[in-house]
Design an enzyme around this catalytic site. Structure first.
Site, PDB file in Angstrom:
ATOM      1  N   LYS A  65      99.070  50.611  -9.930  1.00  0.00           N
ATOM      2  CA  LYS A  65      98.168  49.663 -10.584  1.00  0.00           C
ATOM      3  C   LYS A  65      98.163  49.821 -12.109  1.00  0.00           C
ATOM      4  O   LYS A  65      98.057  48.845 -12.834  1.00  0.00           O
ATOM      5  CB  LYS A  65      96.745  49.807 -10.026  1.00  0.00           C
ATOM      6  CG  LYS A  65      96.624  49.291  -8.589  1.00  0.00           C
ATOM      7  CD  LYS A  65      95.192  49.322  -8.100  1.00  0.00           C
ATOM      8  CE  LYS A  65      95.076  48.628  -6.750  1.00  0.00           C
ATOM      9  NZ  LYS A  65      93.681  48.484  -6.311  1.00  0.00           N
ATOM     10  N   ASP A 101      89.799  43.295  -8.028  1.00  0.00           N
ATOM     11  CA  ASP A 101      89.013  44.223  -7.192  1.00  0.00           C
ATOM     12  C   ASP A 101      87.509  44.060  -7.442  1.00  0.00           C
ATOM     13  O   ASP A 101      86.714  44.095  -6.503  1.00  0.00           O
ATOM     14  CB  ASP A 101      89.432  45.673  -7.455  1.00  0.00           C
ATOM     15  CG  ASP A 101      90.771  46.005  -6.797  1.00  0.00           C
ATOM     16  OD1 ASP A 101      91.106  45.365  -5.785  1.00  0.00           O
ATOM     17  OD2 ASP A 101      91.473  46.900  -7.295  1.00  0.00           O
TER      18      ASP A 101
END
Ligand code: ATR
Length: 272
Positions: A65, A101
């Site tokens: 990420k 997220d």
């Protein structure tokens, strides 16, 4: 034919192909969503030359990420705040990155515990890793003051330091002290995952109207959530965050905005 995929190392455990596959079928879109496992030695190169992968976009999972965020030529502001990307797409030859997220985290709570943010006061975030960064950012965005508690204090302090006046840090072992006034509690640590230990927190001291959630979804009811539920607290499991974070990516890649339905949830639950 448009190709998207989840990219990570490993990726075999990812449920993203199930989620996007369900939506592709539902909209009858000629596209696919697969898994791309990238060896750590190849990762920098893979994201630097993303256009060569043949993918129009995808999701990024552990451990890339941060690598993906650095490689992107365009980053949504949240990517810079959180330091990580989970959603990629190509636009005019440029690799673009978002982090959904936090959106997924909030949408899950809005969906499963309406009114959970009616009087945002103090939120208790357990953990200060990658997942906590997105959660803290989202909670600050919703108007909460956030108390970050972590086993390793320096990590909690580093994260809280990004939100001066809005977030503070302490050690996880002090959780009981802060739980007394918390209106919202979230576990972002890996504790409570299958086979892991439990969180040392006395949920009987938490205000009766508090909402408790966990971002772990295997098992669906973590020991933390089970303990909260047994004390009559409102609980929300972590599966919805996974489902909701997928919506913006699908919309970007395939041009249709999907919904998180009970049918989709049942499909993924059956696979846990
Ligand atoms: P993720 O990206 O999933 O958040 P991570 O960055 O490795 O993963 O963070 C894991 C979190 O779980 C951290 O807050 C970690 O605490 P430390 O920063 O002290 O390592 C927490 N964690 C993991 N195992 C733990 C344990 N046995 N007790 C307490 N906290 C734990």
């Amino acid at each position: 034919m448009s190709h998207a995929a989840v990219i990570g190392w490993p990726v075999s455990q990812s449920r993203s192909p199930l989620i996007h596959g369900h939506w592709l079928k539902q909209f009858d879109i000629k596209g696919d969503y697969g898994r791309v496992a990238v060896e750590p030695e190849r990762a920098e190169d893979f994201f630097a030359h993303f256009a060569d992968s043949g993918l129009l976009g995808g999701n990024v999972t552990i451990p890339y990420k941060e690598t993906a965020a650095r490689a992107a030529g365009y980053r949504e502001p949240v990517v810079d705040r959180v330091g990580a990307a989970n959603t990629l797409w190509m636009e005019n030859g440029v690799l673009c990155a978002d982090n959904t997220d936090g959106i997924g985290f909030l949408a899950n709570l809005d969906d499963r515990a309406p009114g959970w943010d009616r009087a945002p006061a103090e939120a208790l975030v357990l953990g200060a890793g990658g997942a906590a960064a997105a959660v803290v950012d989202a909670l600050v965005d919703r108007g909460f003051r956030v108390r970050i508690l972590n086993r390793t204090l320096s990590r909690a302090e580093a994260l809280a330091g990004r939100y001066p006046g809005r977030a503070s840090a302490d050690v996880l072992s002090e959780a009981n002290r802060y739980a007394v006034t918390a209106g919202f509690l979230v576990n972002t640590t890996s504790l409570g995952m299958k086979g892991d230990g439990a969180i040392d927190l006395d949920l009987s001291v938490v205000p009766a109207d508090a909402v408790v959630t966990d971002i772990v979804y295997v098992p669906l009811e973590t020991p933390f959530l089970a303990s909260a539920a047994s004390r009559g607290l409102r609980t929300v499991d972590g599966l919805g965050m996974l489902l909701h974070q997928a919506v913006p990516g699908f919309t970007r890649w395939f041009g249709q905005r999907p919904s998180v339905t009970a049918e989709l949830r049942a499909l993924i639950e059956a696979d846990l």
